[in-house]
Design an enzyme around this catalytic site. Sequence first.
Site, PDB file in Angstrom:
ATOM      1  CG  ASP A  26      -1.708  -1.047   1.286  1.00  0.00           C
ATOM      2  OD1 ASP A  26      -1.806  -2.196   0.559  1.00  0.00           O
ATOM      3  OD2 ASP A  26      -2.837  -1.334   2.064  1.00  0.00           O
ATOM      4  CE  LYS A 131      -3.513  -4.806   1.263  1.00  0.00           C
ATOM      5  NZ  LYS A 131      -4.252  -3.143   1.899  1.00  0.00           N
ATOM      6  CB  CYS A 164      -2.285  -2.537   5.387  1.00  0.00           C
ATOM      7  SG  CYS A 164      -4.172  -2.032   5.388  1.00  0.00           S
TER       8      CYS A 164
HETATM    9  N1  TIU Z   1      -2.639   0.047   4.116  1.00  0.00           N
HETATM   10  C1  TIU Z   1      -3.231   0.642   5.518  1.00  0.00           C
HETATM   11  O1  TIU Z   1      -2.595   0.273   6.506  1.00  0.00           O
HETATM   12  N2  TIU Z   1      -4.191   0.736   5.529  1.00  0.00           N
HETATM   13  C2  TIU Z   1      -4.919   1.514   6.197  1.00  0.00           C
HETATM   14  O2  TIU Z   1      -6.167   1.867   6.869  1.00  0.00           O
HETATM   15  N3  TIU Z   1      -3.549   2.020   7.920  1.00  0.00           N
HETATM   16  C3  TIU Z   1      -3.931   2.752   8.825  1.00  0.00           C
HETATM   17  O3  TIU Z   1      -2.836   2.870   9.436  1.00  0.00           O
HETATM   18  N4  TIU Z   1      -5.263   3.871   8.581  1.00  0.00           N
END
Ligand code: TIU
Length: 222
Positions: A26, A131, A164
């Site tokens: 991400d 995802k 994530c």
């Molecule tokens: N990629 C991921 O970690 N998504 C989140 O929403 N992370 C947060 O820390 N909010």
Amino acid sequence: MTTIAAQPYEYELPEDLQCCALVIIDMQRDFLELGGFGDALGNDVTRLQAIVPTVKQLLETFRQLNLPIIHTLECHKPDLSDCPPAKLHRGKSSLKIGDAGPMGRILIDGEPGNQIIPELTPLSGEIVLTKSGKGAFCRTDLELQLHRKGITHLLFTGVTTEVCVQTTMREANDRGFECLLIEDATDSYFPEFKIATIEMLRAQGGIIGWTTTAEEVISVLN
Ligand code: TIU
């Protein structure tokens, strides 16, 4: 046998390095730039930018060696049909998933904010996995893709460490993959959560996996 110095003890690489993938979780504008989902949740997104050069170095090392690379993106379909109401309605921020923000609709597939940051743009041949959950195995064919390619070892980078990245590493560990978190190639909006995550993953003899640094990985692979 090639090993990487790691915690809680050495991480053994497979004999065939093609069984070893770099997983970049991400690293999308939504989480690293102002006006995206991370910002809408009230976080200081700029602090995550410090890991970009380290992730890029790892990416370049894997590219030079022609080893498997997986990029993930957290996103939803434009009609939000893959966004559970519990996720959509969570929190009190004014901008929700699907709302129009400065980088397009928040966390929607194909919007400007949903692009991987330019420094890490995927090349053809690299897996790009979208995802809708925090974990990359939830409602995706990642497990099938890894088995088909014979990948057994996963080296984790990306954001955020305790959301994530940790969720995906736990999912992978339960599915029998050997998981290594690269500490300086991951970060959180909350420094103390990053530290706690690193400690909990490698506690109890590596209950979820191992942790190391980018330098250790790069020095062994080169
Ligand atoms: N990629 C991921 O970690 N998504 C989140 O929403 N992370 C947060 O820390 N909010």
